[in-house]
Scaffold this active site. Structure first.
Site, PDB file in Angstrom:
ATOM      1  N   GLU A  24     -76.897  38.730 -20.768  1.00 20.55           N
ATOM      2  CA  GLU A  24     -76.375  37.752 -19.806  1.00 20.55           C
ATOM      3  C   GLU A  24     -74.853  37.640 -19.936  1.00 20.55           C
ATOM      4  O   GLU A  24     -74.140  37.559 -18.933  1.00 20.55           O
ATOM      5  CB  GLU A  24     -77.020  36.378 -20.036  1.00 20.55           C
ATOM      6  CG  GLU A  24     -78.492  36.277 -19.637  1.00 20.55           C
ATOM      7  CD  GLU A  24     -78.692  36.221 -18.122  1.00 20.55           C
ATOM      8  OE1 GLU A  24     -77.700  36.241 -17.366  1.00 20.55           O
ATOM      9  OE2 GLU A  24     -79.866  36.172 -17.702  1.00 20.55           O
TER      10      GLU A  24
ATOM     11  N   SER B  14     -78.443  16.333 -22.400  1.00 25.25           N
ATOM     12  CA  SER B  14     -78.887  14.940 -22.363  1.00 25.25           C
ATOM     13  C   SER B  14     -79.895  14.605 -23.469  1.00 25.25           C
ATOM     14  O   SER B  14     -79.764  13.589 -24.147  1.00 25.25           O
ATOM     15  CB  SER B  14     -79.472  14.637 -20.983  1.00 25.25           C
ATOM     16  OG  SER B  14     -80.516  15.543 -20.654  1.00 25.25           O
TER      17      SER B  14
ATOM     18  N   TYR C 232     -72.123  13.985 -23.514  1.00 20.16           N
ATOM     19  CA  TYR C 232     -72.160  12.593 -23.055  1.00 20.16           C
ATOM     20  C   TYR C 232     -71.463  11.678 -24.054  1.00 20.16           C
ATOM     21  O   TYR C 232     -71.282  10.499 -23.791  1.00 20.16           O
ATOM     22  CB  TYR C 232     -73.619  12.171 -22.818  1.00 20.16           C
ATOM     23  CG  TYR C 232     -74.276  13.060 -21.783  1.00 20.16           C
ATOM     24  CD1 TYR C 232     -74.120  12.801 -20.423  1.00 20.16           C
ATOM     25  CD2 TYR C 232     -74.979  14.215 -22.148  1.00 20.16           C
ATOM     26  CE1 TYR C 232     -74.661  13.642 -19.462  1.00 20.16           C
ATOM     27  CE2 TYR C 232     -75.522  15.063 -21.205  1.00 20.16           C
ATOM     28  CZ  TYR C 232     -75.356  14.782 -19.866  1.00 20.16           C
ATOM     29  OH  TYR C 232     -75.870  15.619 -18.913  1.00 20.16           O
TER      30      TYR C 232
ATOM     31  N   ARG D 286     -82.644  15.071 -15.749  1.00 18.04           N
ATOM     32  CA  ARG D 286     -83.470  15.123 -14.535  1.00 18.04           C
ATOM     33  C   ARG D 286     -83.885  13.719 -14.107  1.00 18.04           C
ATOM     34  O   ARG D 286     -84.028  13.449 -12.919  1.00 18.04           O
ATOM     35  CB  ARG D 286     -84.683  16.027 -14.759  1.00 18.04           C
ATOM     36  CG  ARG D 286     -84.270  17.496 -14.940  1.00 18.04           C
ATOM     37  CD  ARG D 286     -85.468  18.403 -15.223  1.00 18.04           C
ATOM     38  NE  ARG D 286     -85.019  19.737 -15.600  1.00 18.04           N
ATOM     39  CZ  ARG D 286     -85.825  20.680 -16.086  1.00 18.04           C
ATOM     40  NH1 ARG D 286     -87.116  20.436 -16.252  1.00 18.04           N
ATOM     41  NH2 ARG D 286     -85.345  21.872 -16.400  1.00 18.04           N
TER      42      ARG D 286
ATOM     43  N   LYS E 205     -78.594  30.006 -20.579  1.00 17.92           N
ATOM     44  CA  LYS E 205     -79.208  28.699 -20.323  1.00 17.92           C
ATOM     45  C   LYS E 205     -80.712  28.828 -20.522  1.00 17.92           C
ATOM     46  O   LYS E 205     -81.376  29.601 -19.844  1.00 17.92           O
ATOM     47  CB  LYS E 205     -78.885  28.236 -18.905  1.00 17.92           C
ATOM     48  CG  LYS E 205     -79.578  26.908 -18.571  1.00 17.92           C
ATOM     49  CD  LYS E 205     -79.128  26.355 -17.243  1.00 17.92           C
ATOM     50  CE  LYS E 205     -79.844  25.066 -16.952  1.00 17.92           C
ATOM     51  NZ  LYS E 205     -79.451  24.486 -15.663  1.00 17.92           N
TER      52      LYS E 205
ATOM     53  N   LYS F  17     -89.067  26.136 -14.793  1.00 22.44           N
ATOM     54  CA  LYS F  17     -87.893  26.956 -14.505  1.00 22.44           C
ATOM     55  C   LYS F  17     -87.886  28.251 -15.322  1.00 22.44           C
ATOM     56  O   LYS F  17     -86.841  28.888 -15.474  1.00 22.44           O
ATOM     57  CB  LYS F  17     -86.621  26.127 -14.736  1.00 22.44           C
ATOM     58  CG  LYS F  17     -86.534  24.894 -13.816  1.00 22.44           C
ATOM     59  CD  LYS F  17     -85.156  24.239 -13.841  1.00 22.44           C
ATOM     60  CE  LYS F  17     -85.050  23.142 -12.782  1.00 22.44           C
ATOM     61  NZ  LYS F  17     -83.691  22.573 -12.676  1.00 22.44           N
TER      62      LYS F  17
ATOM     63  N   LYS G 159     -76.417  26.809 -23.501  1.00 25.33           N
ATOM     64  CA  LYS G 159     -77.026  25.511 -23.208  1.00 25.33           C
ATOM     65  C   LYS G 159     -78.511  25.556 -23.482  1.00 25.33           C
ATOM     66  O   LYS G 159     -79.158  26.481 -23.004  1.00 25.33           O
ATOM     67  CB  LYS G 159     -76.780  25.193 -21.732  1.00 25.33           C
ATOM     68  CG  LYS G 159     -77.464  23.934 -21.256  1.00 25.33           C
ATOM     69  CD  LYS G 159     -77.232  23.754 -19.783  1.00 25.33           C
ATOM     70  CE  LYS G 159     -78.060  22.578 -19.331  1.00 25.33           C
ATOM     71  NZ  LYS G 159     -78.098  22.415 -17.920  1.00 25.33           N
TER      72      LYS G 159
END
Ligand code: PBG
Length: 341
Positions: free
Chosen positions: A250, A291, A330, A222, A212, A234, A265
């Site tokens: 990872e 998004s 979406y 958000r 990610k 982040k 992602k």
């Protein structure tokens, strides 16, 4: 004209006269094109993210993500029913939590009367055959808006794990089928797997947000949850978009710790990462068509600059071609509607 150019032209002419391989023959009609199509995309590959809000009679469109809404449960139930009729079977539900319920330790995430957990219970009892995925991270419940616990301005890894575990157990108790740890803390997959098993939830799956990235494409999400970090960014836990080999580290860890799916992602700017993980691991791979990626298509389509259905289908197909088994998008409902036509 020099000799090299002349030879090239002569060679090309000869080559085309004896051209016995013509790739266009396999594209000459749709039956043949369909027969040799390498990648297939179906509704069964898609996971539909949906935003939930406490209350009644709410269907609020998200400004930066047109065509997507924050729903209250009463209106979400018939919407989910419609999706099921279209063939959508897997849903990822995200809660928009009121600011006054947020605190530093995200305690609302496992509170007894949590509207999100109650909604999951209701959805599972109304529609026992659907698959419900959840998000495991502190940000929607945290007054700091971070995925982990904040102490002296730092995100502390190991003290976050028990909080994520409480949230996970509460979600598993509510009936979640797949937990989606999206927090990027080290060691969380193994920690959660262990806690789930200790509580008897050996059948609850983990779809780890494995690679990610600290991406600019999460903006509309958000906005939808009002979950942006209150300070800082982040980057101490999400990955640097410049890194590729780090995704292998990872993935190795998440698989060793018990992940059932590994996720990349965002999806579009990271097709190479999807491909890399596909080449190196046998664990099913998912990708989150986030998004911001969908917002770009909606915006262009609303302006008449791009054809909505064709662009969305091409985007999803390319994510599959890169190696994703499943795609969170979406577009799920609209794609289902499109293929039904
Ligand atoms: C929360 C979470 C985020 C997304 C999924 N889970 C946002 C973030 O990490 O800031 C983004 C999804 C999207 O943009 O569609 N940890």
């Amino acid at each position: 004209m020099n000799l090299k150019v002349l030879l090239f032209i002569i060679f090309t002419v000869i080559k085309y006269q004896i051209m016995n391989i013509r790739p266009r023959r396999n594209r000459k009609n749709s039956a043949i094109r369909d027969m040799v199509q390498e990648t297939k995309l179906g509704i069964e590959n898609l996971i539909y993210p949906i935003f939930l809000e406490d209350g009644k009679g709410i269907k609020t469109e998200i400004k930066s993500l047109p065509n997507n809404y924050r729903w209250s449960l009463d209106l979400l139930l018939p919407e989910v029913e419609k999706c099921i009729e279209l063939g959508v079977k897997t849903f990822d539900i995200f809660p928009a939590v009121n600011d006054d319920l947020k605190d530093q330790i995200a305690s609302y995430s496992y509170a007894e009367d949590n509207f999100y957990l109650n909604a999951i219970r209701k959805l599972k009892s109304e529609f026992p055959d659907i698959v419900i995925m959840s998000d495991v991270a502190m940000d929607p419940y945290s007054s700091d808006g971070h995925d982990g616990l904040v102490e002296d301005g730092r995100i502390v890894n190991d003290k976050t794990l028990p909080i994520l575990a409480k949230m996970s157990i509460a979600q598993a108790q509510a009936g979640v089928d797949i937990l989606g740890p999206s927090d990027m803390m080290d060691g969380r997959v193994g920690y959660l797997r262990n806690e789930l098993d200790k509580h008897g939830f050996t059948d609850v799956s983990i779809m780890s947000y494995t690679a990610k990235y600290a991406s600019a494409f999460y903006g509309p999400f958000r906005d939808a949850l009002n979950s942006a970090p209150k300070s800082g960014d982040k980057k101490t836990y999400q990955m640097n978009p410049a890194n590729k080999r780090e995704a292998l580290i990872e993935a190795e860890l998440d698989i060793a710790e018990g992940a059932d799916f590994i996720m990349v992602k965002p999806a579009l700017c990271y097709l190479d990462i999807i491909h890399l993980l596909k080449e190196n691991f046998n664990t099913p791979i998912t990708a989150y068509n986030v998004s911001g990626e969908c917002a770009m298509v909606y915006a262009a389509a609303q302006n008449g600059w791009l054809n909505y259905e064709a662009t969305m289908s091409e985007m999803l197909l390319s994510i599959r071609r890169a190696g994703a088994d499943g795609i969170l998008t979406y577009f799920a409902k609209d794609f289902a509607q499109f293929v039904k036509k």
